[in-house]
Scaffold this active site. Structure first.
Site, PDB file in Angstrom:
ATOM      1  N   CYS A 108       0.946  -1.211   0.047  1.00 31.14           N
ATOM      2  CA  CYS A 108      -0.088   0.063  -0.106  1.00 31.14           C
ATOM      3  C   CYS A 108       1.002   1.414  -0.168  1.00 31.14           C
ATOM      4  O   CYS A 108       0.464   2.090  -0.577  1.00 31.14           O
ATOM      5  CB  CYS A 108      -0.999   0.125   1.031  1.00 31.14           C
ATOM      6  SG  CYS A 108      -2.023  -1.342   1.212  1.00 31.14           S
ATOM      7  N   HIS A 242      -3.098   6.671   3.496  1.00 35.14           N
ATOM      8  CA  HIS A 242      -3.710   5.629   2.735  1.00 35.14           C
ATOM      9  C   HIS A 242      -5.067   4.928   3.353  1.00 35.14           C
ATOM     10  O   HIS A 242      -5.606   5.390   4.470  1.00 35.14           O
ATOM     11  CB  HIS A 242      -2.810   4.344   3.014  1.00 35.14           C
ATOM     12  CG  HIS A 242      -3.393   3.095   2.596  1.00 35.14           C
ATOM     13  ND1 HIS A 242      -3.975   2.929   1.487  1.00 35.14           N
ATOM     14  CD2 HIS A 242      -3.400   1.805   3.128  1.00 35.14           C
ATOM     15  CE1 HIS A 242      -4.197   1.648   1.253  1.00 35.14           C
ATOM     16  NE2 HIS A 242      -4.081   1.000   2.391  1.00 35.14           N
ATOM     17  N   ASN A 272     -10.221  -0.134   0.231  1.00 33.20           N
ATOM     18  CA  ASN A 272      -8.740   0.148   0.237  1.00 33.20           C
ATOM     19  C   ASN A 272      -8.419  -0.513  -1.224  1.00 33.20           C
ATOM     20  O   ASN A 272      -8.658  -1.742  -1.665  1.00 33.20           O
ATOM     21  CB  ASN A 272      -8.318  -0.872   1.207  1.00 33.20           C
ATOM     22  CG  ASN A 272      -6.899  -0.801   1.509  1.00 33.20           C
ATOM     23  OD1 ASN A 272      -6.286  -0.566   0.486  1.00 33.20           O
ATOM     24  ND2 ASN A 272      -6.321  -1.516   2.221  1.00 33.20           N
TER      25      ASN A 272
HETATM   26  O1  UT7 Z   1      -3.927  -1.804   3.691  1.00 35.02           O
HETATM   27  C1  UT7 Z   1      -3.700  -2.471   4.758  1.00 35.02           C
HETATM   28  C2  UT7 Z   1      -4.692  -3.669   4.857  1.00 35.02           C
HETATM   29  N1  UT7 Z   1      -5.337  -3.678   5.899  1.00 35.02           N
HETATM   30  C3  UT7 Z   1      -5.708  -3.001   7.143  1.00 35.02           C
HETATM   31  O2  UT7 Z   1      -5.616  -1.767   6.778  1.00 35.02           O
HETATM   32  C4  UT7 Z   1      -6.697  -3.861   7.889  1.00 35.02           C
HETATM   33  C5  UT7 Z   1      -6.546  -3.156   9.272  1.00 35.02           C
HETATM   34  N2  UT7 Z   1      -7.562  -3.624  10.047  1.00 35.02           N
HETATM   35  C6  UT7 Z   1      -8.909  -3.321  10.056  1.00 35.02           C
HETATM   36  O3  UT7 Z   1      -9.509  -2.420   9.354  1.00 35.02           O
HETATM   37  C7  UT7 Z   1     -10.001  -3.912  11.155  1.00 35.02           C
HETATM   38  O4  UT7 Z   1      -9.091  -4.584  11.988  1.00 35.02           O
HETATM   39  C8  UT7 Z   1     -10.814  -4.811  10.354  1.00 35.02           C
HETATM   40  C9  UT7 Z   1     -11.861  -3.811   9.552  1.00 35.02           C
HETATM   41  C10 UT7 Z   1     -10.239  -5.888   9.420  1.00 35.02           C
HETATM   42  C11 UT7 Z   1     -11.621  -5.823  11.300  1.00 35.02           C
HETATM   43  O5  UT7 Z   1     -12.445  -4.854  12.339  1.00 35.02           O
HETATM   44  P1  UT7 Z   1     -12.128  -5.152  13.879  1.00 35.02           P
HETATM   45  O6  UT7 Z   1     -12.831  -4.372  14.510  1.00 35.02           O
HETATM   46  O7  UT7 Z   1     -10.534  -5.270  14.134  1.00 35.02           O
HETATM   47  O8  UT7 Z   1     -12.766  -6.688  13.777  1.00 35.02           O
HETATM   48  P2  UT7 Z   1     -12.344  -8.088  14.474  1.00 35.02           P
HETATM   49  O9  UT7 Z   1     -11.551  -8.687  13.155  1.00 35.02           O
HETATM   50  O10 UT7 Z   1     -11.692  -8.198  15.601  1.00 35.02           O
HETATM   51  O11 UT7 Z   1     -13.598  -9.082  14.239  1.00 35.02           O
HETATM   52  C12 UT7 Z   1     -14.593  -8.636  15.384  1.00 35.02           C
HETATM   53  C13 UT7 Z   1     -15.872  -9.529  15.132  1.00 35.02           C
HETATM   54  C14 UT7 Z   1     -15.523 -11.002  14.873  1.00 35.02           C
HETATM   55  O12 UT7 Z   1     -16.454 -11.654  15.548  1.00 35.02           O
HETATM   56  P3  UT7 Z   1     -16.170 -12.244  16.885  1.00 35.02           P
HETATM   57  O13 UT7 Z   1     -15.141 -13.295  16.963  1.00 35.02           O
HETATM   58  O14 UT7 Z   1     -16.187 -11.108  17.913  1.00 35.02           O
HETATM   59  O15 UT7 Z   1     -17.544 -12.974  17.202  1.00 35.02           O
HETATM   60  C15 UT7 Z   1     -15.483 -11.320  13.527  1.00 35.02           C
HETATM   61  O16 UT7 Z   1     -15.576 -12.637  13.056  1.00 35.02           O
HETATM   62  O17 UT7 Z   1     -16.509  -9.344  13.836  1.00 35.02           O
HETATM   63  C16 UT7 Z   1     -16.434 -10.389  13.187  1.00 35.02           C
HETATM   64  N3  UT7 Z   1     -16.493  -9.880  11.607  1.00 35.02           N
HETATM   65  C17 UT7 Z   1     -17.480  -9.367  10.691  1.00 35.02           C
HETATM   66  N4  UT7 Z   1     -19.018  -9.453  11.089  1.00 35.02           N
HETATM   67  C18 UT7 Z   1     -19.468  -9.110  10.074  1.00 35.02           C
HETATM   68  C19 UT7 Z   1     -15.520  -9.872  10.783  1.00 35.02           C
HETATM   69  N5  UT7 Z   1     -15.733  -9.314   9.533  1.00 35.02           N
HETATM   70  C20 UT7 Z   1     -16.902  -9.309   9.618  1.00 35.02           C
HETATM   71  C21 UT7 Z   1     -18.042  -8.825   8.473  1.00 35.02           C
HETATM   72  N6  UT7 Z   1     -19.095  -8.814   9.072  1.00 35.02           N
HETATM   73  N7  UT7 Z   1     -17.391  -8.629   7.379  1.00 35.02           N
END
Ligand code: UT7
Length: 315
Positions: A108, A242, A272
């Site tokens: 990125c 970004h 993204n």
């Molecule tokens: O260019 C660089 C690339 N990467 C990034 O910039 C990513 C940086 N990170 C992020 O943007 C965030 O960490 C995410 C958006 C990827 C995830 O958000 P989060 O608040 O960190 O959520 P999490 O991964 O901790 O997941 C929380 C919950 C989980 O469920 P449980 O285990 O609490 O029951 C996930 O399974 O949300 C669930 N979950 C979803 N639910 C509905 C994960 N993805 C989804 C989804 N829809 N799309």
């Protein structure tokens, strides 16, 4: 160097969060709340090199330069249909560029790395003009069964034409090698001699850890670089970070204590787009006439590697 032209190109297909919820266990509410993304442009029948060429031609048109005027071409790309030649050459053939060219895969932060590379060539006296294109299709990297990754990405290309000038004030590049935070594997052609196991693994992401890295590296690098350059935060006109997650941007705004109005965003409509995110945002702001001569513009990006990069430029 100095930016004198920008361009961008997006695939025609717009995929909304509700469209994703038709085949994934997700919702518009979850995606908007956690990421700020409402929709993204996704490649269907387009080829990435055509989007790259479109962005390049628009940037050239704005700059008033011809392909033959360009001394050096840098193409930032993580994945495309071409393994070889480099995407730079594929795009070059379409737009008529014949200068030296290189491809970089700095994930990125590719646009910021490209700015640093062209400035270094310029300072060495090797070039007077340069063209950067960042063309990315990260929607071809994530598994569309993995709701934690595929909802984040969109495709597109952004380009910038640069010419002689002392507008680039400085760049900070940083690496914290940590492969298994954002990674993807693909198998290569079989040979009669291969004995190792290879796997196709779509993009894997440790979201929370990348989130922390992004906020930390963005905040630290922007403060450090401005301090090194003797530029106060309130002298900065625009900070283009970004576009990975609106909450990452909000956190950087909060830690830096800068008005959010200095941070243009397009994440809601684009998701993204990897290294294309900064130059697409740059082009959209530029075409709205947001940048005035003398404006201090900061670019900051982070991504797989883990890499982070920040640069400061006077418009
Ligand atoms: O260019 C660089 C690339 N990467 C990034 O910039 C990513 C940086 N990170 C992020 O943007 C965030 O960490 C995410 C958006 C990827 C995830 O958000 P989060 O608040 O960190 O959520 P999490 O991964 O901790 O997941 C929380 C919950 C989980 O469920 P449980 O285990 O609490 O029951 C996930 O399974 O949300 C669930 N979950 C979803 N639910 C509905 C994960 N993805 C989804 C989804 N829809 N799309």
């Amino acid at each position: 160097m100095k930016i004198i032209g920008t361009g961008s190109a997006l695939p025609k297909k717009v995929v909304t969060n509700d469209m994703l919820a038709e085949f994934l266990d997700t919702s518009d509410e979850w995606i908007v709340t956690r990421t700020g993304i409402k929709s993204r442009h996704v490649i269907t029948d387009e080829h990435l090199e055509d989007l790259g060429a479109e962005a390049v031609l628009k940037a050239l048109e704005m700059s008033g330069l011809q392909p033959s005027d360009i001394d050096f071409f840098v193409c930032s790309n993580v994945i495309s249909e071409y393994v070889t030649p480099g995407l730079s050459c594929v795009i070059a053939e379409k737009v008529g560029l014949t200068c030296p060219m290189i491809d970089i895969n700095c994930a990125c932060p590719g646009f910021v790395y490209a700015l640093d590379i062209v400035e270094t060539y310029y300072q060495a006296g090797k070039i007077k003009t340069a063209l950067i294109v960042c063309a990315e299709e990260p929607t071809r990297m994530a598994s569309w069964q993995d709701r934690g990754t595929c909802i984040l990405f969109g495709d597109g290309a952004g380009a910038a034409v640069l010419t002689a000038g002392d507008n680039m004030k400085g760049t900070l590049l940083h690496t914290e090698p940590d492969v298994y935070k954002i990674w993807q594997l693909q198998t290569l052609v079989e040979t009669p001699f291969i004995t190792k196991q290879e796997q196709n693994i779509p993009m894997q992401l440790k979201g929370r850890e990348v989130f922390r890295f992004a906020v930390n590296s963005g905040t630290t690098q922007i403060s450090q670089l401005l301090q090194d350059l003797g530029i106060a935060l309130d002298e900065v006109s625009w900070i283009l970070v970004h576009q990975a997650n609106q909450r990452i941007i909000d956190s950087i705004v909060e830690y830096l204590g800068v008005p959010a109005s200095k941070f243009p965003v397009n994440i809601a409509d684009h998701g993204n787009t990897s290294s294309a995110s900064c130059p697409i945002l740059l082009d959209e702001c530029n075409r709205k006439g947001m940048f005035k001569p003398g404006d201090i513009v900061v670019f900051s990006a982070f991504g797989a590697g883990l890499l982070s990069a920040t640069s400061v430029m006077e418009w």
